[in-house]
Every structure is written in C-alpha cells, then in structure tokens.
Design an enzyme around this catalytic site. Structure first.
Site, mmCIF file in Angstrom:
data_model
loop_
_atom_site.group_PDB
_atom_site.id
_atom_site.type_symbol
_atom_site.label_atom_id
_atom_site.label_comp_id
_atom_site.label_asym_id
_atom_site.label_seq_id
_atom_site.Cartn_x
_atom_site.Cartn_y
_atom_site.Cartn_z
ATOM 1 N N GLU A 212 0.900 -1.245 -0.011
ATOM 2 C CA GLU A 212 -0.166 0.073 -0.094
ATOM 3 C C GLU A 212 0.980 1.236 0.055
ATOM 4 O O GLU A 212 0.551 2.240 0.595
ATOM 5 C CB GLU A 212 -0.866 0.020 1.218
ATOM 6 C CG GLU A 212 -1.955 -0.977 1.176
ATOM 7 C CD GLU A 212 -2.853 -1.312 2.299
ATOM 8 O OE1 GLU A 212 -2.732 -0.379 3.237
ATOM 9 O OE2 GLU A 212 -3.824 -2.094 2.448
ATOM 10 N N GLU B 29 -4.490 -8.983 -0.174
ATOM 11 C CA GLU B 29 -4.978 -8.552 1.182
ATOM 12 C C GLU B 29 -6.306 -8.468 1.319
ATOM 13 O O GLU B 29 -6.845 -7.664 0.770
ATOM 14 C CB GLU B 29 -4.245 -7.230 2.052
ATOM 15 C CG GLU B 29 -4.499 -6.825 3.527
ATOM 16 C CD GLU B 29 -3.640 -5.904 4.002
ATOM 17 O OE1 GLU B 29 -2.477 -5.854 3.543
ATOM 18 O OE2 GLU B 29 -4.201 -4.825 4.692
#
Length: 874
Positions: A464, A542
């Site tokens: 991220e 994820e």
C-alpha cells in the site's frame, strides 16, 4: 567488487563418495546466552550516536549489498563512538540485568492508556544497550569470526572491545558483521550493542530489542561468502530434475588460493538423508581479496517434489579443499518444485493448480511479543493448517528466518515482503527516512537470505505504498521498476509483486513492471483488471479485514458491515458480517473472487490478531459511544479531559481469524468450510446461553463444507436449507431463543455429512485444562500452551464466564505468559493469573535449560473445581 567467474555444467548422478577429510571447519554457534541489558543510555551523548552521524560508518559495513552503479562509501577513519563508556571493555556493567536472547523489552510493559498511537499501548520505543562478555579459544587465531544478527529493533550499532564494527538501521533485516579485525582469541572480549527504536516509526506493535536470534560463525579465511550458495532448479520433470548450485567463494587470505569445490545433494526425510547426486570437483584459483563464482548443474533422477501436501526437501553440501585439506563445508537446504503464476489458471505448483488459501500475519507472537520462539511459530502454523490455510504473507516486512524454515518443512507457500512504505512515509519516523540510503541493501539482503527456500513463491516489494497513486515519473512506476530490478538481479526464479490498495494501480504502469498484481480490498477491480490485463496474473494480496471479538454477540444483527449495533464496550460482534469501512466480510470477497477467471487466491487480513491497530477502536471521539455503562462513559470523558487528547482504548486488533491467545473465532470455521471442502465439518453460532433473551429473536448461522443443512431447536426442526450460488453460510434469522440444545445436521449430495451442537450452559462449576503438547525439550526454549476452559457441571463451556484463574507450576519449568484473547485487557502478559474471556484463558509454560523431569501445572479459581496438567521435560 570482488569477482572471478568460472562456470562448469555437469549432469552427473553417479554415487561417488565425498572426499575424505577432517571435520568441517565451519562452526555456527548460538550467541544468545549471557547477555546484560540496560535501558540507560551512555553519558549524555547530545545526538552523537544518532543515525545522521553513524550513517557513513553503517553504509560502509553494508558495502557488499550495493550494486556496481550505487555510490560506494569507504569506511571513515577513526573509531565511531569509541569514547563512550558503555562500549568500553572495562565498563562496570555488573548492575545490568542478565538475560538470554531473543528479547523484547516492550512486551514487559506496563500497558498505559496514554501511550500514543495504535501500536499496542506498550513501551517499545527508546534507547537500550546489550553487552556480552565472552572468551574465544586461542585456537581461533587466524579464523574469520562473523556476528550474525537475525533482527535488531532498531538502528543497531555494534562495538567489539571498544572498536566500532558496524550496524544496520532497519529492524527487520538480518545482517552480518566481520568481527575478525577487532576480536582477541585467547583473551576476554566484550560486545556492546546500542539500539534506538524511534517513536512514530510503526503502524502496529513492532517490538524492540535483540528480538531475533544471534549467532557467531567461524570459518577459515577461504570460505563460502555469506548467503553465497544459490540453488535453483531450471528444469523439473517426473523423470529427472536439473539442480544448479552457484557458489560464491571469498579469499580473505593474503595469498592466492588454489581450490577444489564439489557439491553433493541429499534427499531429506524423517529417517535422515540419502545421497541423490554428486558433482565432480571444480578447480579454481582465487586471488587475495577477491571472490569466485562457480556453478555446477547436477541431475537428480525421480526427484521428490516439494509441495504443500508433501514438502519433500533436499540439502546441498558444498565442500572446498585447499592443498588436500577441507577448508569449508556448507549445507544449503532447498526443494525441487516448479511454481508458476498463470493469468488463465491461477497458481500452479508442479503443474497442478493450487488455490492460494493464505493469511497475512504480523510478526508478534501475542503474549510473547516479538521475541522469536520456534515452538510459538510452529503452533501458529499448526492452527492455521487445521483451518486449511496453505500460505503466509509476511506483513509487511522481512520475516524471522525460522518462519521460512518451518514453512519449508510444513508445506506453506510464502509471499515474502520487504517494506510497508517507500520514499513517502505513513508515520513521521517510519522506513521512508531510511529508504533513500537503504532500500537497495535491505532488498538485496532479504532476497539473498531467502532465495533458497522452496516455500517462497513471491517477492513483495511493498504494501500500500503511497507512490502507487502516481501515474508516471520517478514517484510512480519507475520506482517500482527500480525495486523489481534489484530483486531480479538477485533472483530471477520467482515473480515480483506488491500489495496495492489503489484502484488505479492496475492501469497506471505498475502492472507492466511487476510479474503479478496483488490487490488489497479492491474486489470491484477484479473483473475490470482481468478485462484490461488478460495476460497478467491476479490475486488478493490482502482481503476481507473482517472484525470480530471471540465469543461476543450483539443484537439485533444486520448485514451492514459497519452497523453501530455490532459494537459495544470496545468489542465487535462475532456474527462475521462486519468489517472495516474499506473492507468486506468473507462472503463478499468470495463472491467477487469466484466470478473472476484465473484468480490465484487470497491472503486474508489476518490469520491471528496482533498487537496494535485496534480498528474500529482507533483514537476517535466516537469511541465513547461504545460504552454502554453511563458511569464508564463519564469516566472516559474525564480521562480524555485530563490527557488533553483521545486515547486508543484497545491493545490489539480485531481482524484475526484467531484471537491473540490462539483461540479460533467463529470465522475460523467459516474459512475451514471453504478451504477444506473434503473435511466433514459443521459449526454453529452464536453460543446458546442467553437467559435474558427468552422468546427474543436470536439468529443462528451455520458454517459447513456440506451443501445443505437442517436446524433443530430442542429436537424440533426449524427447516432444511440449501446453499445457493454465491452463498457460503446457512442462516436461520428468525429463531426465538429458548434454553436447551441447538443442533445442525449437514448434508452433502443428500447424505449426512457432519453435525454440530450448542447447548445452554449451567453455572460455572469447574476448570478443565488441556496442553497442546505434554512432552517438552529441556532446552529453556520449548513451550507448552495450556488452554483452560470454564465449564458447567456437565462439561459444557460456560461461554460468558469471566472467572479469575490463578496458575502455579512445579518442576523444571516456569510460567512465561498468560492471555485470554480479550483485546481490551491491559493486564500484564507476565501475570500468573488472569480473568477468563468468554470461558477461556491461556497459560504458556517454558522448560528450564538442562533440567529434565516431571512438570505439574495447576489452575485454580475461587468456587470452581481446580484443574491440573502433567508435562515432562526431556
């Protein structure tokens, strides 16, 4: 850069015996015993030991991890920090605390509500010192002595006998330092290590200290370089496998070294090792201060392939002789397998499609903190394997080496991750501060250390990262290409990926510089990505981020994932319908994944609860609404006023499929039903002890690997339901509570498949204790995890019991931790007593080194029959 290339390709499998020689001269010794510890810094240093001053010294000690185009830093003159008292050999450290590594000072607490951020409410930051006095035999004179540190949190600086050796800033990296110029064989030696763990450097509990293993390795001046044996399998069939072994050999002597190198391959099994192939010796001469690269390719007939169901392993034994004398011998474990990400079919292991059924895990071990323990890691993997999990993402940093060793042995796939951020940070002092100087060294160190593990199937260069939102330029895909290029220089046998939570990341250039795209919580992008990028592999890096507290249920229920009614008193209902605002319950993720061809699988956030990140109870004024008791709400308001800010109310996460103590939540059985379709299983929720809800709607949900089920309340059928397309649970949402027994009978293809029962519990009457293992190794490291249940007189779990349980142990063992899985508990993990959380409590027992014999653990609670467990240390 030392380099001398020599390649030899041999396809030989004749059983030639290894050259007879003396015992291998390479020794790798545990260096964990006999340390002294202090949180006091040296005399006021005025920042002189800060990273800014240490930087040129540290970069010089990592020179081997920078490529030829990177700036090379020569070691400065002088002795950095040598004038400070704590590094001096004659410093009086008798008042320091003795301990054995690995050690995490943060987990010792105390918990404090006022600690800032969402990192577990434990004191993990600050400066600390470790010192070790040791003797080295005089016979080690002339040998190369290397200190290996598997992880030090963080900004480690190392001195030996008052002389600065080196260090490493990134607390998750493994590194090695050559002690040879400063060590004194035959005399006392003193090692001093300073750590400085900055505040605001992590988004979760990072731990602290020398929290991973430390080793001392002794070799001759001519030796295989650190992480210098590289094993690949360029061709694998059922008939034979080609195994390529590249060996990097250093000559740190003052003269030319004429060497002979040979490698033998052995198959490993429970009974030992069996020779599988042997290469003919290669001769090479290496000049002083240079490095040689030699390559052999051996043929292994009928190879035993490594897989998640049959994790067969091999070991390459490399021997180096000089003038007929064995000067080095190195063993390199590996596996023979093929691993391919296919955009059309998903992930293929040895040619067969294997859905990735993975979890993301942070590195802490719950009540044990971040200090690595092999048995605690093994227990986690055992619990995950029973659920059907076959893969681990090392979120979001290099893991402990022991985790990969276990994954090799137990058959888990691994997404090996390097960073949580790049040049743009998420916290004031996080990795972005070191990124410009250290990303190359850290990335190369990770890949070199881990590239021989058959379990590793993916390299992840980041999670991220903020740079993903930039479409072009140095802050966008070009930086990703730079990092991916570093990985490929070190290993071209595995794909490079990352965890992307931006919807544009699959279309702005990143998808073309990586080998597979892993999305975080972007289920709406799956179909679009597949349409626009039909040739690029896709998986969920994820997924879910569902929220729940084990054994907690609130009413009424709804399918609104952020329904306020799902939360109270800093707990989250365990109906598995609730998730973070950016995330999804498991059902929603699965519907999206099942609709996309070639989806390789998922890594769920998370396998276990972890310390820190207590979403949805992060620091936010709205948390006050979660207190149902008016007096407690008023007390919290007063606390906020006194502190002048808003504290985070919880110590640990709610994301885990398994709670912090290792107890499965209801969600565990939801994933088990999906990931183990051939296992006859059924699970009912909620529990059935609700005396205050007589006659009220109390929905019942069932998880099963069957395709339909019938529900009974006190023998009366409440209907038979069949799972339709896109349905993963069976629901009876209009059940009115009545005490007694709820039973579900699951069917598969019309036949009875599995059953599950929930019974109303009577008053708590007794304790029942069960150890995960009863026979332990008397090495001072082995653990037994003992679960204590609070039951009624008939043996039914009292699912709302909070009785306080005290523990005592006799025999050669000690209690090292207790927990109950309650994310709101601020009681010390080292306490010998603890209140149960929804009927369960955990106690962890550790053996004493070198002492065998019987161990007895006793659990007591006022008004309840006690429990006892017998263990043995061998």
């Amino acid at each position: 850069m030392r380099l001398l290339l020599l390649a030899a390709t041999l396809l030989i499998s004749l059983p030639v015996s290894v050259l007879a020689a003396e015992a291998p001269p390479r020794e790798r010794l545990s260096f964990n015993e006999g340390w002294l510890f202090s949180r006091t810094d040296a005399e006021w240093v005025l920042g002189q030991l800060d990273y800014a001053n240490a930087k040129p010294w540290l970069l010089a000690s990592a020179a081997d991890f920078f490529g030829p185009t990177s700036p090379q830093t020569a070691r400065p003159r002088g002795n950095f920090g040598g004038g400070f008292t704590h590094v001096q050999a004659d410093f009086d450290d008798r008042g320091w605390r003795p301990l054995t590594l690995p050690h995490d000072w943060g987990i010792e607490g105390p918990f404090k509500q006022e600690y800032p951020g969402d990192t577990g409410k434990l004191p993990w930051w600050g400066v600390a010192w470790y010192r070790k006095h040791f003797d080295l035999p005089a016979t080690d004179a002339g040998r190369r002595i290397v200190l290996e540190i598997d992880g030090a949190m963080a900004h480690s600086l190392v001195w030996l006998n008052g002389q600065f050796v080196g260090g490493w800033p990134y607390g998750y990296s493994s590194y090695q330092l050559d002690l040879t110029p400063y060590i004194k064989p035959g005399q006392p030696n003193v090692l001093a290590i300073r750590l400085d763990n900055p505040t605001e450097s992590s988004r979760w509990y990072p731990g602290s200290g020398l929290y991973r293993n430390v080793w001392l390795t002794k070799t001759n001046p001519v030796h295989v370089a650190p992480w210098g044996a590289i094993v690949t399998t360029p061709k694998v069939t059922a008939e034979a496998a080609q195994v390529s072994i590249q060996v990097l050999t250093d000559n740190d002597s003052a003269t030319n070294a004429a060497l002979s190198l040979s490698t033998e391959l052995f198959a490993l099994d429970d009974t030992g090792r069996k020779s599988a192939a042997l290469g003919q010796p290669i001769t090479v001469t290496i000049e002083p201060g240079r490095q040689a690269s030699t390559t052999q390719t051996l043929r292994v007939p009928q190879p035993r392939l490594w897989s998640v169901t049959h994790p067969h392993r091999y070991v390459a034994v490399t021997s180096i002789t000089q003038d007929g004398r064995l000067v080095d011998r190195l063993e390199t474990p590996f596996g023979i397998r093929t691993a391919v990400f296919d955009a059309d079919r998903g992930f293929r292991l040895n040619g067969e499609v294997v859905p990735i059924r993975g979890v993301c895990n942070h590195h802490d071990l719950g009540a044990l903190g971040s200090a690595i323990n092999l048995r605690a890691l093994e227990r986690q993997l055992e619990i995950l394997r029973a659920m059907g999990c076959n893969a681990i993402r090392t979120s979001h940093n290099p893991p402990a080496p022991e985790l990969l060793d276990l994954c090799d042995r137990m058959g888990f796939l691994v997404m090996d991750e390097a960073f949580d951020c790049w040049a743009k940070g998420k916290n004031r002092h996080d990795y972005h501060v070191q990124f410009p100087d250290w990303h190359e060294a850290d990335l190369r160190a990770l890949v070199r250390r881990d590239r021989n593990h058959p379990s590793v199937i993916l390299w992840s260069i980041g999670n991220e990262v903020i740079e993903q939102w930039f479409a072009d330029g140095q802050e966008g895909w070009k930086l990703a290409a730079r990092l991916a290029g570093i990985v490929r220089e070190e290993d071209r046998t595995r794909p490079v990926s990352a965890g992307f939570n931006g919807e544009i990341s699959g279309y702005n250039g990143y998808q073309h510089v990586l080998d597979a795209i892993g999305y975080n919580y972007r289920i709406k992008e799956y179909a679009r990505f597949r349409e626009i990028n039909p040739a690029i592999p896709l998986f969920g890096a994820e997924t879910a981020s569902a929220l729940s507290s084990r054994g907690v249920y609130f009413f009424p229920i709804s399918d609104d994932k952020i329904d306020p009614a799902s939360r109270a008193d800093f707990q989250v209902s365990s109906y598995d319908l609730y998730a973070a605002p950016w995330a999804t319950p498991p059902d929603v993720e699965w519907r999206a994944a099942d609709a996309v061809p070639g989806y390789a699988g998922e890594f769920v956030w998370t396998g276990f609860d972890y310390l820190g990140e207590p979403t949805p109870y992060n620091a936010d004024l709205t948390n006050l609404l979660n207190f149902s008791d008016p007096a407690e709400k008023e007390r919290q308001k007063q606390l906020l006023t006194e502190l002048g800010r808003i504290p985070t109310p919880s110590r640990s996460s709610y994301f885990g499929i398994i709670d912090l103590a290792g107890f499965p939540k209801d969600r565990y059985y939801f994933y088990q039903a999906r990931w183990r379709p051939d296992l006859p299983m059924a699970h009912l929720l909620p529990h059935w002890t609700w005396p205050e809800r007589a006659g009220e709607i109390t929905p019942i949900h069932a998880y099963t690997s069957g395709d339909e089920a019938e529900l009974f309340l006190n023998g009366r059928s409440l209907g038979r339901k069949q799972r339709g397309p896109g349905e993963y649970r069976l629901r009876w949402d209009d059940v009115k509570y009545a005490p007694g027994e709820v039973k579900v009978v699951a069917y598969k293809q019309g036949a009875v498949w599995a059953e599950a029962v929930q019974r109303t519990a009577g008053p708590a009457a007794r304790l029942k204790a069960k150890a995960d293992r009863r026979e332990l190794t008397a090495d001072g490291r082995d653990l037994s995890f003992v679960t204590v249940r609070i039951e009624d007189a008939d043996g039914v779990l009292a699912p709302r019991a909070e009785n306080r349980v005290a523990f005592a142990v006799s025999g050669p063992a000690e209690i090292v931790a207790t927990d109950n899985g309650d994310p709101t508990s601020f009681e010390s993990f080292q306490s010998k007593e603890r209140a149960a959380f929804n009927g369960l409590v955990l106690v962890v027992v550790r053996t004493q080194p070198g002492t065998t014999g019987p161990i007895t653990l006793t659990a007591t609670s006022p008004g309840l029959a006690p429990a006892e467990v017998s263990l043995t240390a061998k």
